[in-house]
Design an enzyme around this catalytic site. Structure first.
Site, short mmCIF file in Angstrom:
data_model
loop_
_atom_site.label_atom_id
_atom_site.label_comp_id
_atom_site.label_asym_id
_atom_site.label_seq_id
_atom_site.Cartn_x
_atom_site.Cartn_y
_atom_site.Cartn_z
N SER A 42 37.87 47.85 55.47
CA SER A 42 38.60 46.69 56.54
C SER A 42 39.46 47.42 57.31
O SER A 42 39.22 48.21 58.14
CB SER A 42 39.06 45.88 55.33
OG SER A 42 39.60 44.76 56.12
N ASP A 185 33.29 41.64 53.99
CA ASP A 185 34.39 42.62 53.89
C ASP A 185 34.21 43.59 52.64
O ASP A 185 33.61 43.26 51.64
CB ASP A 185 35.64 41.85 53.47
CG ASP A 185 36.86 42.63 53.64
OD1 ASP A 185 37.10 43.73 53.03
OD2 ASP A 185 37.82 42.24 54.50
#
Length: 328
Positions: A42, A185
């Site tokens: 991320s 993610d």
């Protein structure tokens, strides 16, 4: 001057990734360290590729400049009121969008799939060059949306889609398709992934730069606090399991014959910089403005400088963190 070669594991955490920017800035400014492998998830993935891009273009000074440019551009990339929060606060529009995500899917909220981050990374990162010329080994974590499996993308696979997938919160953005497969993610499966640094890198030192606290004193009580804690635990669980495995391996002492794995784990040293961001609430991870980023950068620089002063001499010799005390 002979530089110490280390690997970096960069955790995700939204806007709090600006803390990692500060740590990297301090390490680059110091000049006594260079990097072999960088694993990121991320916001950690963004810092990783920007670091690699800057090193490729201009060494340590180029990396510092690239990180500065990225975070400054990110602060100005949000349209309308989305980037108009005050410091660690978030705008009223962002708060409203958080509420809408409970009832509307990303395709309903954002039918044109607009993502300012895409334009930013495409503009600043030469992914084709990184595939063949990156001075560091990159390991970017994503989560396969239809199986929950971790997938690590390496240099030869690097693209804007990989970085966007690593930061794709499915309540806010549509799944990112790579080779026809949907990804979310990377924090859902590894935040960050440490094993690639152990498996594919020769440097014996791994520096963990963490944005989520490893322990908290207060038990959440309100519904909002409980939901926030559930998300934190979800994003931390994969990393903690992996570090508990390394802790058990480090504690293992064969009586007679040492295998290749035993020798490898014995020479691997772990180090830790843990962000102390307790003064900011969970919402601040969505605060996109330069004032807040600068505050976090300063905190990261201070943490990086303190770590260098305390532990630089241990690099290549021993761990500066007791894994059994922290992760067991």
């Amino acid at each position: 001057m002979t530089k110490k070669v280390i690997n970096l594991a960069l955790q995700g955490g939204g806007a709090h990734g600006a803390f990692t920017w500060g740590v990297l800035d301090a390490l680059l400014e110091d000049g006594r360290i260079q990097f072999e492998g960088v694993s990121g998830t991320s916001a950690g993935a963004m810092n990783a590729v920007v670091l690699a891009q800057g090193l490729m273009e201009g060494g340590a000074s180029g990396a510092r400049l690239a990180l500065d440019q990225f975070w400054q551009a990110l602060a100005g990339s949000m349209p309308g009121d989305l980037g108009q929060g005050d410091g660690a606060g978030i705008s009223s529009v962002t708060k409203a969008m958080q509420q809408w995500t409970r009832y509307l899917s990303p395709s309903q909220m954002n039918p044109f799939d607009l993502n300012p981050l895409r334009d930013l990374v495409v503009k600043q990162i030469d992914f084709a060059a990184l595939q063949t010329q990156s001075p560091v080994k990159l390991f970017i974590a994503t989560t396969h949306a239809n199986s929950g499996k971790l997938r690590i993308f390496q240099n030869h696979e690097m693209s804007a889609d990989v970085i966007l997938a690593s930061a794709c919160l499915p309540t806010m953005y549509r799944s990112v398709l790579i080779d026809g497969e949907p990804y979310w993610d990377g924090a859902y499966s590894a935040n960050p992934a440490v094993y690639p640094l152990f498996d594919y890198c020769g440097a014996c030192d791994i520096l963990l730069i963490l944005l989520q606290p490893l322990s908290l004193d207060a038990t959440p009580d309100s519904a909002r606090e409980i939901q926030s804690r559930i998300l934190d635990i979800t994003f931390q669980s994969g990393f903690l399991r992996e570090m508990q495995m390394f802790t058990r391996l480090k504690a293992r002492r064969p009586l007679f014959v040492w295998s290749k794995l035993d020798r490898h784990i014995a020479r691997t040293h772990f180090h830790l910089i843990e962000a102390d961001l307790a003064q900011f609430d969970a919402e601040s991870k969505l605060a996109v403005n330069l004032k807040f980023f600068a505050t976090l950068k300063d905190l990261g620089r201070e943490a990086g400088q303190k770590w260098l002063a305390a532990h630089h001499l241990q690099l290549g010799k021993s761990s500066s963190v007791n894994l059994a005390e922290v992760f067991a």
